[in-house]
Write an enzyme that holds these catalytic residues in place. Structure first.
Site, mmCIF file in Angstrom:
data_model
loop_
_atom_site.group_PDB
_atom_site.id
_atom_site.type_symbol
_atom_site.label_atom_id
_atom_site.label_comp_id
_atom_site.label_asym_id
_atom_site.label_seq_id
_atom_site.Cartn_x
_atom_site.Cartn_y
_atom_site.Cartn_z
ATOM 1 N N ALA A 10 83.263 17.823 -41.545
ATOM 2 C CA ALA A 10 82.090 18.693 -41.592
ATOM 3 C C ALA A 10 81.059 18.216 -40.577
ATOM 4 C CB ALA A 10 81.489 18.673 -42.995
ATOM 5 N N GLY A 39 86.579 16.757 -43.683
ATOM 6 C CA GLY A 39 86.993 18.158 -43.666
ATOM 7 C C GLY A 39 88.156 18.417 -42.714
ATOM 8 N N GLU A 78 91.133 17.698 -44.661
ATOM 9 C CA GLU A 78 91.251 18.776 -45.651
ATOM 10 C C GLU A 78 91.805 20.050 -45.021
ATOM 11 O OE1 GLU A 78 87.039 17.935 -46.740
ATOM 12 O OE2 GLU A 78 87.755 18.117 -48.785
ATOM 13 N N GLU A 121 84.206 10.350 -46.664
ATOM 14 C CA GLU A 121 82.959 10.872 -47.239
ATOM 15 C C GLU A 121 82.182 9.814 -48.016
ATOM 16 O OE1 GLU A 121 85.840 12.488 -47.260
ATOM 17 O OE2 GLU A 121 85.514 14.598 -46.766
HETATM 18 N N1 CO8 Z 1 79.824 15.858 -37.252
HETATM 19 C C1 CO8 Z 1 79.067 15.993 -36.153
HETATM 20 N N2 CO8 Z 1 79.280 15.299 -35.001
HETATM 21 C C2 CO8 Z 1 80.297 14.445 -34.987
HETATM 22 C C3 CO8 Z 1 81.138 14.236 -36.107
HETATM 23 C C4 CO8 Z 1 80.866 15.001 -37.287
HETATM 24 N N3 CO8 Z 1 81.641 14.929 -38.388
HETATM 25 N N4 CO8 Z 1 82.064 13.294 -35.780
HETATM 26 C C5 CO8 Z 1 81.825 12.931 -34.514
HETATM 27 N N5 CO8 Z 1 80.760 13.614 -34.031
HETATM 28 C C6 CO8 Z 1 80.148 13.503 -32.696
HETATM 29 C C7 CO8 Z 1 79.306 12.224 -32.568
HETATM 30 O O1 CO8 Z 1 78.046 12.415 -33.109
HETATM 31 C C8 CO8 Z 1 79.308 12.043 -31.068
HETATM 32 O O2 CO8 Z 1 78.395 12.938 -30.509
HETATM 33 P P1 CO8 Z 1 77.402 12.421 -29.308
HETATM 34 O O3 CO8 Z 1 78.338 12.098 -28.166
HETATM 35 O O4 CO8 Z 1 76.520 13.595 -29.045
HETATM 36 O O5 CO8 Z 1 76.692 11.210 -29.845
HETATM 37 C C9 CO8 Z 1 80.698 12.534 -30.658
HETATM 38 O O6 CO8 Z 1 81.177 13.372 -31.724
HETATM 39 C C10 CO8 Z 1 81.681 11.400 -30.489
HETATM 40 O O7 CO8 Z 1 81.615 10.568 -31.623
HETATM 41 P P2 CO8 Z 1 81.483 8.966 -31.525
HETATM 42 O O8 CO8 Z 1 80.536 8.588 -30.433
HETATM 43 O O9 CO8 Z 1 81.168 8.457 -32.909
HETATM 44 O O10 CO8 Z 1 82.973 8.593 -31.076
HETATM 45 P P3 CO8 Z 1 83.869 7.334 -31.519
HETATM 46 O O11 CO8 Z 1 85.097 7.432 -30.685
HETATM 47 O O12 CO8 Z 1 83.070 6.082 -31.502
HETATM 48 O O13 CO8 Z 1 84.238 7.648 -33.063
HETATM 49 C C11 CO8 Z 1 84.921 8.985 -34.950
HETATM 50 C C12 CO8 Z 1 84.971 8.810 -33.426
HETATM 51 C C13 CO8 Z 1 85.686 7.871 -35.624
HETATM 52 C C14 CO8 Z 1 85.573 10.339 -35.264
HETATM 53 C C15 CO8 Z 1 83.446 8.972 -35.436
HETATM 54 O O14 CO8 Z 1 82.702 9.905 -34.669
HETATM 55 C C16 CO8 Z 1 83.244 9.296 -36.879
HETATM 56 O O15 CO8 Z 1 83.436 8.436 -37.731
HETATM 57 N N6 CO8 Z 1 82.827 10.554 -37.194
HETATM 58 C C17 CO8 Z 1 82.454 10.964 -38.526
HETATM 59 C C18 CO8 Z 1 83.652 11.135 -39.392
HETATM 60 C C19 CO8 Z 1 83.217 11.500 -40.791
HETATM 61 O O16 CO8 Z 1 82.498 10.772 -41.463
HETATM 62 N N7 CO8 Z 1 83.685 12.674 -41.258
HETATM 63 C C20 CO8 Z 1 83.373 13.150 -42.571
HETATM 64 C C21 CO8 Z 1 82.241 14.124 -42.502
HETATM 65 S S1 CO8 Z 1 81.792 14.671 -44.118
HETATM 66 C C22 CO8 Z 1 82.988 15.824 -44.484
HETATM 67 O O17 CO8 Z 1 83.841 16.143 -43.718
HETATM 68 C C23 CO8 Z 1 82.860 16.430 -45.843
HETATM 69 C C24 CO8 Z 1 83.595 17.779 -45.905
HETATM 70 C C25 CO8 Z 1 83.091 18.610 -47.042
HETATM 71 C C26 CO8 Z 1 81.699 19.123 -46.806
HETATM 72 C C27 CO8 Z 1 81.312 20.003 -47.930
HETATM 73 C C28 CO8 Z 1 80.004 20.746 -47.659
HETATM 74 C C29 CO8 Z 1 78.776 20.001 -48.026
#
Ligand code: CO8
Length: 258
Positions: free
Chosen positions: A64, A109, A112, A132
């Site tokens: 998400a 997500g 998922e 999450e």
């Molecule tokens: N949302 C928004 N932006 C994201 C997300 C995300 N989930 N993941 C990565 N990005 C963006 C980063 O902010 C970054 O943007 P910018 O270059 O502008 O700073 C870009 O993508 C690259 O990310 P990183 O610099 O962090 O790259 P890395 O190679 O260091 O890491 C990862 C990659 C491991 C994927 C890391 O970005 C990460 O851990 N991301 C988050 C993963 C996460 O926690 N996902 C779960 C989200 S919650 C969810 O999915 C719940 C679903 C249900 C929701 C229900 C409704 C409420």
């Protein structure tokens, strides 16, 4: 404005590509709405015989969109969760098989979404997880239910409660993923399977998928009854006649979906 989810036809296979590579294909409202719209269009298009879902760049989807979620209150978060459920439900309930071709991160997500597909092929670079709990959240797009049905209770609990990532080989070993490919070979392999499915009887494929889905959580007597009535229904089709004739005449069948 560029499309956040591209839909391209490769013969009988529709390839849906999440296309926000700079945000690791994070699932924003726009992405979920586009997935829902594509699923509805595919459902209405009798020529599509299989769907492959994949991501552009280094991620399948990192889950998400955290930026978009940040200002939400509880009601808005629930509505966002409901939108995700609608989109994934529409994909899951297509009458044609859906494959996730997981090219990189499938987190939250994103994992998922992959689990809402009929099965998952992964690149050796893929990473899966439900992180999450690291954000003080829980899965909200079906992760607590679909993941559990796919990998069993114990692995689902470990994945959801620790928030740790799995590599492709581990995902393969626990049955989250059916096969692992070299990154360059993944998409073609998924499309080839879609092309193979397109040579099978479409009514039979749709009925088998429907019966397995409906029977999965039904009691076994109900599941058997569903199978028996669907078997009878496909037996009455012209495709069944063609399939058996073709086998006896040692030729390829020409199914017409009737
Ligand atoms: N949302 C928004 N932006 C994201 C997300 C995300 N989930 N993941 C990565 N990005 C963006 C980063 O902010 C970054 O943007 P910018 O270059 O502008 O700073 C870009 O993508 C690259 O990310 P990183 O610099 O962090 O790259 P890395 O190679 O260091 O890491 C990862 C990659 C491991 C994927 C890391 O970005 C990460 O851990 N991301 C988050 C993963 C996460 O926690 N996902 C779960 C989200 S919650 C969810 O999915 C719940 C679903 C249900 C929701 C229900 C409704 C409420």
């Amino acid at each position: 404005m560029s499309e956040v989810v591209r839909c391209e036809r490769r013969g009988p296979v529709a390839v849906l590509t999440l296309d926000r590579p700079k945000a690791f294909n994070a699932l924003s409202r726009a992405v979920l709405e586009a997935l829902l719209a594509h699923a509805e269009a595919i459902a209405a298009d009798g020529a599509v015989r299989a769907v492959v879902v994949t991501g552009a760049g280094r991620a399948f989807s990192a889950g998400a969109d955290i930026d978009e979620m940040r200002p939400m209150n509880a009601l808005a978060a629930e509505a966002f969760s409901r939108l995700g459920h609608r989109a994934f439900h529409a994909l899951e309930n297509l009458g044609v098989p859906t494959l996730a071709a997981v090219n990189g991160f499938a987190l939250g997500g994103g994992c998922e979404l992959a689990c809402a597909c009929d099965w998952i092929y992964a690149s050796s670079a893929a990473r899966f997880g439900q992180p999450e709990v690291n954000l003080g959240l829980i899965p909200g797009f079906g992760g607590t239910s679909r993941l559990l049905r796919r990998v069993g209770v114990a692995w689902a609990r470990e994945i959801v409660l620790t928030g740790e990532r799995l590599d492709a080989e581990t995902a393969l070993r626990i049955g989250l993923v059916n096969r692992v490919f070299e990154p360059d070979a993944l998409l073609d392999a998924a499309i080839r399977v879609g092309e193979t499915i397109a040579t099978r009887g479409p009514l039979a494929v749709a009925a088998a998928k429907r019966v397995m889905q409906a029977g999965q959580d039904a009691n076994v007597e109900v599941a058997h009854a569903l199978e028996q009535s669907a078997f009878g229904a496909v037996f009455a089709t012209a495709d069944r006649e063609e399939g058996i004739e073709a086998f006896l005449e040692k030729r390829e069948p020409k199914f017409e979906g009737r």
